[in-house]
Enzyme design. Structure first.
Site, short mmCIF file in Angstrom:
data_model
loop_
_atom_site.label_atom_id
_atom_site.label_comp_id
_atom_site.label_asym_id
_atom_site.label_seq_id
_atom_site.Cartn_x
_atom_site.Cartn_y
_atom_site.Cartn_z
N ARG A 198 0.85 -1.17 0.14
CA ARG A 198 0.04 0.09 0.10
C ARG A 198 0.87 1.41 -0.02
NH1 ARG A 198 -4.22 -1.09 4.90
NH2 ARG A 198 -2.42 -2.56 5.54
N CYS A 199 1.90 1.15 -0.68
CA CYS A 199 3.04 2.54 -0.86
C CYS A 199 2.77 3.17 -2.13
CB CYS A 199 4.32 1.79 -0.58
SG CYS A 199 5.72 2.82 -0.59
N GLY A 200 3.00 4.10 -2.00
CA GLY A 200 3.23 4.89 -3.27
C GLY A 200 4.17 4.31 -4.35
N PHE A 201 5.17 3.57 -3.83
CA PHE A 201 6.13 3.24 -4.85
C PHE A 201 5.79 1.83 -5.18
CE2 PHE A 201 8.66 6.30 -2.42
CZ PHE A 201 9.43 6.92 -3.62
N THR A 202 4.81 1.05 -4.69
CA THR A 202 4.28 -0.20 -4.93
C THR A 202 4.22 -0.48 -6.67
OG1 THR A 202 2.92 -0.30 -2.92
CG2 THR A 202 2.30 -1.85 -4.73
#
Length: 172
Positions: A51-55
């Protein structure tokens, strides 16, 4: 001046870190992942989160693996909830990665990467190099001889020139 130069050489030699032998991780597919099985190959270890912006870097990690695996590269994803952005269970992580990204890179179970609870690999990494993940999708490139060849922060995209150049320099 000689004393300074000798001190400098000792300091430089301290960065020729011991190989990360003997480290195992529980595999998200069951069983163990033993880093010694990949001795002689470059291994890119990446702490991940669903659930990360870098996923979206999962796509790049899979592309990187597909591009260089026949030349020996291993990409190891280490899901972690240390930054509170991972799903609640290993099963959820595995399903999320398979459905959304079609991942077939090796992956560990959800693993701490920071502090006293960090997995022994990450404790070794910090003690040997001073490097600890500052966020999700930090990358650690282990050379075929086991030393830390390079580290990259979250912003380093898997297929970026700095990452691919460091990897190709280690391939046969």
């Amino acid at each position: 001046m000689r004393l300074f130069f000798a001190s400098f050489l000792i300091w430089v030699a301290s960065f020729a870190h011991a190989a990360p032998t003997g480290f195992t991780f529980p595999s998200i597919d069951g069983g163990e992942i033993d880093l010694t099985a990949w001795r002689g190959q470059p291994v890119l270890v990446v702490n991940t989160a669903s659930r990360c912006g870098f996923t979206n870097q999962y796509d790049g990690l899979q592309t990187l693996y597909d591009t260089y695996r026949d030349r020996g590269l291993v990409v190891l994803a280490v899901p972690s909830n240390d930054f509170r952005q991972e799903l609640g269970s290993n099963e959820d992580v595995k399903e999320f990665c398979e459905v959304n990204f079609g991942l077939d890179i090796p992956m560990t179970t959800i693993t701490p990467v920071l502090g006293d609870a960090a997995h022994p690999f990450y404790q070794w990494l910090k003690s040997e190099t001073g490097f600890a993940p500052r966020w999700n999708f930090n990358k650690v490139l282990i050379a075929p001889d086991g030393h830390v060849a390079a580290t990259f922060g979250s912003n380093a995209r898997p297929m970026s020139r700095p990452v691919t150049s460091a990897i190709t320099a280690l391939l046969d």
